[in-house]
Design a protein around this motif. Structure first.
Motif, short mmCIF file in Angstrom:
data_model
loop_
_atom_site.label_atom_id
_atom_site.label_comp_id
_atom_site.label_asym_id
_atom_site.label_seq_id
_atom_site.Cartn_x
_atom_site.Cartn_y
_atom_site.Cartn_z
N SER A 74 0.84 -1.20 0.00
CA SER A 74 0.00 0.00 0.00
C SER A 74 0.88 1.26 0.00
CB SER A 74 -0.96 -0.06 1.18
OG SER A 74 -1.84 1.02 1.11
N ASP A 75 0.60 2.19 0.95
CA ASP A 75 1.37 3.45 0.94
C ASP A 75 2.57 3.39 1.90
OD1 ASP A 75 -0.01 3.41 3.28
OD2 ASP A 75 -0.90 5.42 3.08
N ASN A 104 -1.26 2.93 -5.08
CA ASN A 104 -0.94 2.29 -3.79
C ASN A 104 -1.63 0.95 -3.63
OD1 ASN A 104 0.97 3.99 -2.54
ND2 ASN A 104 -0.64 5.50 -2.12
N ASP A 105 -2.30 0.53 -4.70
CA ASP A 105 -3.10 -0.68 -4.64
C ASP A 105 -2.88 -1.51 -5.90
OD1 ASP A 105 -4.87 -2.13 -3.22
OD2 ASP A 105 -6.67 -1.14 -4.02
N PHE A 121 0.49 11.68 -2.98
CA PHE A 121 -0.71 10.87 -2.77
C PHE A 121 -1.70 11.54 -1.82
CE2 PHE A 121 2.60 8.22 -4.42
CZ PHE A 121 1.94 7.51 -5.40
N LYS A 136 5.37 10.85 -0.56
CA LYS A 136 4.02 10.63 0.00
C LYS A 136 3.09 11.81 -0.29
CE LYS A 136 5.92 8.08 3.86
NZ LYS A 136 6.36 8.30 5.24
N ARG A 186 6.17 5.06 -7.36
CA ARG A 186 5.44 4.00 -6.64
C ARG A 186 5.23 2.78 -7.56
NH1 ARG A 186 3.92 0.30 -4.95
NH2 ARG A 186 2.44 -0.24 -3.31
#
Ligand SMILES: NC(=O)c1ccc[n+]([C@@H]2O[C@H](COP(=O)([O-])OP(=O)(O)OC[C@H]3O[C@@H](n4cnc5c(N)ncnc54)[C@H](OP(=O)(O)O)[C@@H]3O)[C@@H](O)[C@H]2O)c1
Length: 340
Positions: A17-18, A253-254, A324, A321, A53
């Motif tokens: 994820s994140d 993130n998924d 996001f 980060k 990411r």
């Protein structure tokens, strides 16, 4: 930063994820030597991009993932420190994939020289005069091909790519509606950049807001986000609409989960729409064409941009980060060392 040591962010695991902190480690190593026919470059600016990411994951993607143990990949602008390559001297400014580190040893074939022809700050070459500008330019003019009078919707519109796309569509004579995540960003789009309308997608019914701001429907959607936003736009597309898939940040993130497609995908059929993804590097040879046009628009103030420069290589994961959460204002950059 010391010229005796090279700090390197290495990828040590695939993030879940994140939780990118669990996947990166900062190590201190010896400064590498300039390779034969190559350069030692001191990184000045590190571009922080949503695609970092993607590169951290091992999904099938548009280039190789970063392998575990490798330095984290990233676009940089730097200054040549030592040169073993003909045509390059210490002090030259270059753009390359210098990575999340203080120094990079790199082949001269892998760098693009930056000749600062204008009074623009160096950081502009990481924004409108870099990959970001080329993404907006080729995504809009080569993939979407908007016509004057058409309605163009762009998501993440206050971001680096989106803000340029919207302004370029205005230059083309389109009606432009942007979506963004705060009232301040929406105000900037309308009051400063000349968008016809902006929607805070976090505030209320997105489809209702799109219907109100696009009474004639949507001809072009420049998608930076995917997910619910794409679905909402598909609900309102016109006949022969063009949907440009530039990015899908709401899914990054998924990624491993794959996710469901948009429920309103049927409108691609009903409206004979075209949906096309693209990767800016496919247009690498044509970058000069984009930069010539963008340079002119910057000079004549038809195009405005923002850069958000955060200090310190050590802070790179925290800065990533922010893409996001949306807590940044324009092209996000980490300053690794001082400009010469
Ligand atoms: N295809 C290519 O070659 C290419 C090249 C460069 C970039 N891209 C893509 O272009 C897009 C924009 O990149 P950029 O570098 O210009 O970044 P950016 O727009 O400056 O920053 C990302 C923005 O995305 C928005 N966002 C984040 N999570 C979101 C979510 N769950 N739902 C909706 N919005 C969300 C945030 O703005 P808000 O505050 O508005 O939420 C954030 O500021 C990304 O998808 C990126 O992958 C593609």
């Amino acid at each position: 930063m010391s010229d005796q040591a090279n700090r390197v962010w290495r990828l040590t695991a695939r993030p879940e994820s994140d939780r990118i902190d669990d996947a990166l480690e900062l190590e201190t190593e010896a400064v590498p030597s300039a390779p034969e026919g190559g350069l030692l470059v001191r990184n000045i600016y590190l571009s922080i991009d949503p695609t970092h990411r993607i590169w951290m994951s091992e999904i099938d993607q548009y280039m190789d993932p970063v392998e575990i143990g490798e330095p984290m990949r990233g676009g940089t602008i730097g200054v040549v420190n030592r040169s073993n390559a003909e045509g390059f001297s210490p002090g030259d400014i270059v753009a390359c994939q210098g990575g999340w580190q203080d120094y990079v040893a790199i082949s001269a074939k892998m760098v693009r020289r930056i000749d600062r022809a204008s009074n623009l700050p160096l950081s502009a070459y990481m924004g409108p005069l870099g990959n970001i500008g080329a993404t907006a330019y080729f995504g809009l003019f080569e993939i979407a091909r908007p016509r004057p009078g058409e309605t163009v919707v762009v998501s993440a519109a206050a971001g680096a790519v989106g803000s340029l796309v919207g302004q370029m569509a205005k230059i083309m004579g389109c009606r432009v509606v942007g979506t963004a995540g705060s009232p301040e960003k929406c105000a900037w789009l309308v009051d400063d950049l000349g968008f016809d309308a902006a929607i805070n997608y976090k505030d209320g019914d997105l489809i209702k807001a799109l219907r109100e701001t696009c009474p004639g429907g949507i001809d072009v959607y420049f998608d930076n986000v995917g997910g619910a936003m794409l679905n909402a736009v598909l609900t309102l597309i016109n006949l022969n609409a063009r949907i440009v898939v530039c990015g899908l940040i709401s899914t990054y993130n998924d990624l491993e989960q794959g996710g469901d497609g948009p429920a309103m995908f049927r409108n691609v059929l009903m409206k004979r729409a075209t949906i096309q993804g693209f990767i800016v590097s496919d247009f690498l040879r044509r970058y000069p064409e984009a930069f010539a046009a963008i340079g002119q628009w910057l000079e004549t103030r038809l195009l405005q941009y923002r850069v958000d420069i955060r200090q310190g290589l050590e802070n790179a994961p925290d800065v990533l980060k922010l893409l996001f959460t949306g807590d940044h204002s324009g092209k996000l950059i980490v300053q690794v060392s001082e400009e010469p």
